[in-house]
Design a protein around this motif. Structure first.
Motif, PDB file in Angstrom:
ATOM      1  N   ASP A  66       0.583  -1.127   0.044  1.00 44.60           N
ATOM      2  CA  ASP A  66      -0.088  -0.151  -0.166  1.00 44.60           C
ATOM      3  C   ASP A  66       1.152   1.002   0.120  1.00 44.60           C
ATOM      4  O   ASP A  66       0.709   1.961  -0.101  1.00 44.60           O
ATOM      5  N   SER A  70       0.602   4.025  -2.629  1.00 42.21           N
ATOM      6  CA  SER A  70       0.470   5.732  -2.325  1.00 42.21           C
ATOM      7  C   SER A  70       0.906   6.466  -2.737  1.00 42.21           C
ATOM      8  O   SER A  70       1.063   7.505  -3.069  1.00 42.21           O
ATOM      9  N   CYS A 139      -3.093  10.451   0.400  1.00 42.04           N
ATOM     10  CA  CYS A 139      -3.558   8.594   0.367  1.00 42.04           C
ATOM     11  C   CYS A 139      -4.445   8.290  -0.631  1.00 42.04           C
ATOM     12  O   CYS A 139      -5.422   8.549  -1.419  1.00 42.04           O
ATOM     13  N   ASN A 141      -5.065   4.545  -0.406  1.00 44.60           N
ATOM     14  CA  ASN A 141      -6.361   3.756   0.260  1.00 44.60           C
ATOM     15  C   ASN A 141      -7.123   4.719   1.246  1.00 44.60           C
ATOM     16  O   ASN A 141      -7.776   4.999   1.699  1.00 44.60           O
ATOM     17  N   ASP A 278      -1.331   5.363   4.301  1.00 47.59           N
ATOM     18  CA  ASP A 278      -1.030   3.991   3.829  1.00 47.59           C
ATOM     19  C   ASP A 278       0.241   3.570   4.299  1.00 47.59           C
ATOM     20  O   ASP A 278       1.443   3.626   3.256  1.00 47.59           O
TER      21      ASP A 278
END
Length: 332
Positions: A66, A70, A139, A141, A278
């Motif tokens: 992640d 990001s 960001c 997520n 993230d």
């Protein structure tokens, strides 16, 4: 027909991944002009994305977890160009938890992830923009605070490597006896909440920390962020733990959470608060978090549960003078 040009930006921790190496070679054999850049330190991804844009690359592929997604999405997001003029974004999940990929149903195997990127049209998706200390962060997520952030930050890298997402659960159980609430005021358009919370989620995506679904209804193409506040549990601890054991984590969260869908929120806390963006911690006492519609174009699977609107009809340009919609309250 011109061969598609791709740039793979690979997290250095996964540089020796043999399935990825084989998938890269297979894709090149199919005629995709795919070059690889490996990140080792801060700033590498930004430099590689800037080079890809300057060279006219069609698609930038983030290969990692992640945080890598990001980082690459952030570099695309803060460019002056609109999303249609930037390379599309693909993801090959190689991290520990891969929370965004898991929620989006992006396959884990590198060859299958490449096939998804190759076969699917890019969809315009939202990102979260976070302003704190006069600086802007992005960001892709989920931004989280409180207990979930402490668990994510404090989970040992070696434990994550051995146990994957289970490591977050083990760390969380170890911390249950020492959860300290955070006092804050959280407000948005038509929304105002003050009090003590133990967990906070600001979702573009749905989950973080190895499967903690803090924002289980979030989608990434509605122009709204999903807010979840878990207040201090006090006398509800027993009932909540009982629900957790019998009905699962989402049911336990539903019992206590305050939720809303908003275009933006502002957070003020009485003590320094860490938001985990993230995987990247950001500490401040005041934040403004805004959902920026259609900021990047991303390759996602057909029927992706994170997409609410087929074809993404939201406008690319936002009229700053138009009245803001009120919050969409989600019953908990």
């Amino acid at each position: 027909m011109k061969a598609p040009r791709w740039r793979l930006i690979l997290n250095g921790k996964s540089a020796g991944d043999e399935p990825l190496r084989g998938a890269v070679q297979a894709l090149r054999a199919r005629g995709v002009a795919l070059s690889v850049r490996v990140t080792w330190e801060a700033g590498d991804a930004e430099r590689y994305v800037a080079q890809a844009i300057a060279e006219g690359v069609d698609t930038v592929v983030a290969a990692g977890g992640d945080g890598t997604l990001s980082e690459v999405a952030t570099t695309l997001a803060h460019r002056d160009e609109c999303a249609d003029d930037l390379p599309s974004l693909g993801l090959v999940p190689l991290g520990t938890a891969n929370d965004f990929a898991a929620a989006a149903l992006i396959p884990d195997a590198p060859d299958a992830a490449f096939e998804l990127i190759h076969a699917s049209a890019a969809q315009a998706v939202d990102l979260l923009r976070i302003d704190a200390h006069g600086q802007t962060h992005w960001c892709a997520n989920l931004a989280s605070g409180g207990f979930g952030t402490q668990v994510t930050v404090e989970t040992d890298d070696g434990l994550k490597k051995m146990l994957g997402g289970l490591a977050y659960l083990i760390t969380g159980i170890a911390k249950l006896g020492r959860i300290e609430p955070i006092t804050a005021r959280i407000r948005g358009n038509g929304f105002d909440w003050s009090g003590d919370f133990i967990a906070l989620g600001l979702g573009n995506g749905r989950q973080a920390g190895g499967g903690q679904a803090l924002c289980p209804d979030a989608v990434i193409d509605d122009g709204l962020l999903d807010l979840t506040i878990v207040p201090e549990l006090s006398g509800e601890v027993g009932a909540t733990v009982g629900t957790l054991l019998t009905e699962g984590r989402n049911a336990a969260l539903d019992r206590v959470a305050v939720r809303a869908q908003l275009p933006w929120v502002e957070i003020e806390s009485t003590q320094p608060l860490t938001l985990n963006l993230d995987g990247e911690p950001l500490e401040a006492t005041a934040f403004r978090v805004e959902c920026v519609p259609r900021r990047v174009r991303m390759h996602l699977p057909p029927g992706c549960p994170l997409l609410a609107v087929p074809g993404n009809p939201l406008p690319l340009a936002v009229d700053d003078d138009a009245p803001e919609p009120g919050p969409v309250m989600v019953p908990a």
